[in-house]
Motif scaffolding. Sequence first.
Motif, PDB file in Angstrom:
ATOM      1  N   GLU A  38      -9.007  -5.293  -8.290  1.00  0.00           N
ATOM      2  CA  GLU A  38      -9.952  -5.060  -7.193  1.00  0.00           C
ATOM      3  C   GLU A  38      -9.223  -4.515  -5.957  1.00  0.00           C
ATOM      4  N   PHE A  39      -8.063  -5.096  -5.650  1.00  0.00           N
ATOM      5  CA  PHE A  39      -7.258  -4.635  -4.516  1.00  0.00           C
ATOM      6  C   PHE A  39      -6.843  -3.175  -4.731  1.00  0.00           C
ATOM      7  N   ASP A  40      -6.296  -2.861  -5.909  1.00  0.00           N
ATOM      8  CA  ASP A  40      -5.849  -1.490  -6.188  1.00  0.00           C
ATOM      9  C   ASP A  40      -7.000  -0.490  -6.085  1.00  0.00           C
ATOM     10  N   ALA A  41      -8.179  -0.863  -6.571  1.00  0.00           N
ATOM     11  CA  ALA A  41      -9.340   0.027  -6.498  1.00  0.00           C
ATOM     12  C   ALA A  41      -9.756   0.266  -5.047  1.00  0.00           C
ATOM     13  N   GLU A  42      -9.757  -0.793  -4.244  1.00  0.00           N
ATOM     14  CA  GLU A  42     -10.134  -0.653  -2.831  1.00  0.00           C
ATOM     15  C   GLU A  42      -9.115   0.191  -2.074  1.00  0.00           C
ATOM     16  N   ILE A  43      -7.837  -0.051  -2.325  1.00  0.00           N
ATOM     17  CA  ILE A  43      -6.777   0.731  -1.680  1.00  0.00           C
ATOM     18  C   ILE A  43      -6.886   2.206  -2.045  1.00  0.00           C
ATOM     19  N   ALA A  44      -7.143   2.492  -3.298  1.00  0.00           N
ATOM     20  CA  ALA A  44      -7.197   3.886  -3.771  1.00  0.00           C
ATOM     21  C   ALA A  44      -8.300   4.688  -3.105  1.00  0.00           C
ATOM     22  N   ARG A  45      -9.440   4.062  -2.840  1.00  0.00           N
ATOM     23  CA  ARG A  45     -10.586   4.821  -2.326  1.00  0.00           C
ATOM     24  C   ARG A  45     -10.774   4.739  -0.805  1.00  0.00           C
ATOM     25  N   THR A  46      -9.986   3.905  -0.130  1.00  0.00           N
ATOM     26  CA  THR A  46     -10.123   3.746   1.321  1.00  0.00           C
ATOM     27  C   THR A  46      -9.444   4.900   2.051  1.00  0.00           C
ATOM     28  N   PRO A  47     -10.131   5.559   2.984  1.00  0.00           N
ATOM     29  CA  PRO A  47      -9.480   6.598   3.784  1.00  0.00           C
ATOM     30  C   PRO A  47      -8.254   6.040   4.504  1.00  0.00           C
ATOM     31  N   ALA A  48      -7.210   6.830   4.568  1.00  0.00           N
ATOM     32  CA  ALA A  48      -5.901   6.392   5.062  1.00  0.00           C
ATOM     33  C   ALA A  48      -5.963   5.699   6.418  1.00  0.00           C
ATOM     34  N   LYS A  49      -6.781   6.206   7.322  1.00  0.00           N
ATOM     35  CA  LYS A  49      -6.780   5.619   8.662  1.00  0.00           C
ATOM     36  C   LYS A  49      -7.379   4.221   8.711  1.00  0.00           C
ATOM     37  N   ALA A 123      -7.754  12.461   1.998  1.00  0.00           N
ATOM     38  CA  ALA A 123      -7.356  11.424   2.955  1.00  0.00           C
ATOM     39  C   ALA A 123      -7.317  10.055   2.305  1.00  0.00           C
ATOM     40  N   THR A 124      -7.453  10.008   0.977  1.00  0.00           N
ATOM     41  CA  THR A 124      -7.364   8.742   0.256  1.00  0.00           C
ATOM     42  C   THR A 124      -6.208   8.817  -0.731  1.00  0.00           C
ATOM     43  N   ILE A 125      -5.698   7.666  -1.097  1.00  0.00           N
ATOM     44  CA  ILE A 125      -4.608   7.619  -2.078  1.00  0.00           C
ATOM     45  C   ILE A 125      -5.084   8.212  -3.400  1.00  0.00           C
ATOM     46  N   GLU A 126      -6.288   7.888  -3.786  1.00  0.00           N
ATOM     47  CA  GLU A 126      -6.871   8.424  -5.019  1.00  0.00           C
ATOM     48  C   GLU A 126      -6.927   9.956  -4.977  1.00  0.00           C
ATOM     49  N   GLY A 127      -7.362  10.505  -3.849  1.00  0.00           N
ATOM     50  CA  GLY A 127      -7.452  11.961  -3.697  1.00  0.00           C
ATOM     51  C   GLY A 127      -6.093  12.628  -3.700  1.00  0.00           C
ATOM     52  N   ILE A 128      -5.125  12.014  -3.053  1.00  0.00           N
ATOM     53  CA  ILE A 128      -3.768  12.568  -3.021  1.00  0.00           C
ATOM     54  C   ILE A 128      -3.158  12.534  -4.412  1.00  0.00           C
ATOM     55  N   ARG A 129      -3.349  11.428  -5.115  1.00  0.00           N
ATOM     56  CA  ARG A 129      -2.836  11.334  -6.497  1.00  0.00           C
ATOM     57  C   ARG A 129      -3.386  12.477  -7.345  1.00  0.00           C
ATOM     58  N   ALA A 130      -4.671  12.761  -7.205  1.00  0.00           N
ATOM     59  CA  ALA A 130      -5.309  13.816  -8.003  1.00  0.00           C
ATOM     60  C   ALA A 130      -4.776  15.199  -7.649  1.00  0.00           C
ATOM     61  N   PHE A 140       5.658   9.872  -4.270  1.00  0.00           N
ATOM     62  CA  PHE A 140       4.510   9.479  -3.454  1.00  0.00           C
ATOM     63  C   PHE A 140       4.224   7.995  -3.617  1.00  0.00           C
ATOM     64  N   GLU A 141       4.144   7.532  -4.858  1.00  0.00           N
ATOM     65  CA  GLU A 141       3.838   6.123  -5.130  1.00  0.00           C
ATOM     66  C   GLU A 141       4.864   5.204  -4.480  1.00  0.00           C
ATOM     67  N   ALA A 142       6.136   5.549  -4.602  1.00  0.00           N
ATOM     68  CA  ALA A 142       7.198   4.717  -4.022  1.00  0.00           C
ATOM     69  C   ALA A 142       7.057   4.635  -2.505  1.00  0.00           C
ATOM     70  N   GLU A 143       6.803   5.775  -1.865  1.00  0.00           N
ATOM     71  CA  GLU A 143       6.684   5.766  -0.403  1.00  0.00           C
ATOM     72  C   GLU A 143       5.420   5.061   0.056  1.00  0.00           C
ATOM     73  N   ILE A 144       4.300   5.381  -0.561  1.00  0.00           N
ATOM     74  CA  ILE A 144       3.024   4.869  -0.071  1.00  0.00           C
ATOM     75  C   ILE A 144       2.897   3.359  -0.284  1.00  0.00           C
ATOM     76  N   THR A 145       3.473   2.841  -1.369  1.00  0.00           N
ATOM     77  CA  THR A 145       3.348   1.404  -1.613  1.00  0.00           C
ATOM     78  C   THR A 145       4.289   0.580  -0.739  1.00  0.00           C
ATOM     79  N   GLY A 146       5.382   1.181  -0.269  1.00  0.00           N
ATOM     80  CA  GLY A 146       6.334   0.451   0.554  1.00  0.00           C
ATOM     81  C   GLY A 146       6.156   0.641   2.049  1.00  0.00           C
ATOM     82  N   THR A 147       5.257   1.512   2.452  1.00  0.00           N
ATOM     83  CA  THR A 147       5.035   1.795   3.876  1.00  0.00           C
ATOM     84  C   THR A 147       4.169   0.712   4.508  1.00  0.00           C
ATOM     85  N   PRO A 148       4.546   0.210   5.683  1.00  0.00           N
ATOM     86  CA  PRO A 148       3.704  -0.785   6.366  1.00  0.00           C
ATOM     87  C   PRO A 148       2.306  -0.216   6.639  1.00  0.00           C
ATOM     88  N   GLY A 149       1.304  -1.063   6.544  1.00  0.00           N
ATOM     89  CA  GLY A 149      -0.085  -0.644   6.696  1.00  0.00           C
ATOM     90  C   GLY A 149      -0.380   0.129   7.962  1.00  0.00           C
TER      91      GLY A 149
END
Length: 191
Positions: A38-49, A123-130, A140-149
Motif C-alpha cells: 500500500e505504501f509503495d503504491a501511494e508513493i508511486a502515484r503521489t506527485p513529487a511535491k 511528476a510522479t515516481i510511477e511516471g518517471i519510471r515509465a 533513479f531508484e537508488a537516489e529516489i528511495t534514499g532522498t529525504p522526503g
Amino acid sequence: MTTRNGPVWSVPLDGGRIEIPSSIEGVRAALETRGLAEFDAEIARTPAKHLVYVILGWALPPDAEEADPEAVGRLKSGDFSGVLDENGEVVAPTHPPLDEAAGEVAPAVWSTGFPVGSKTFPATIEGIRAALDTERLPEFEAEITGTPGHELTYAALRWGYPPEELAEEDALIADLKAAEKRSSDQGAEGA
C-alpha cells in the motif's frame, strides 16, 4: 521510532522528540511487510511535491495522532516547526499540502517550455519510471528511495525532466539572447 535505514527527521511530539525515517527506504524498512504494498503504491502515484506528506504520514508512529493531535495536525498542515534532519538542520517542505476539502488535486505532470506550458513531463515516481530507459532506472531508484522526503521534489524534478529537452530549451534561450544582443548592438550603432 529510530531508524538506521537512511536519513531521519527529529520531530517534536508529545512533549519530547522522536526520530522517524524521512526517506522511502527508511519507511519501507520500518514497515517490514505490514502495509508495504500500500505504501509503495501511494508513493508511486503521489506527485513529487506532496511526497513529503505521504512519508510523514507513514513514518509517524500509529499512536502519534492520539498522543499529540495538535503536533500531528500542525505537521500535516505543512508547519514543520521544530523538525530537524539527521544533521540538526531545519526541515521545511517545498510545497504546502493539498487542500483536499477544496477539491485541490496535484497534477501528475510538470508543465514548462516555450510557449509556457508547451512541454510536460512526469511528476510522479510511477511516471518517471515509465519514461526512463532501463539503464538509468536502477540509478533513479537508488537516489529516489534514499532522498529525504523534504528534498524529493527536487530529485524527482531532475529525473523527470529529460536532459535532452533541457538542453534544447537552454539552446533556444541562448539563441534568443544572442539575437536580442545583436539587435541591441545594431540599434546602438545606428544611434
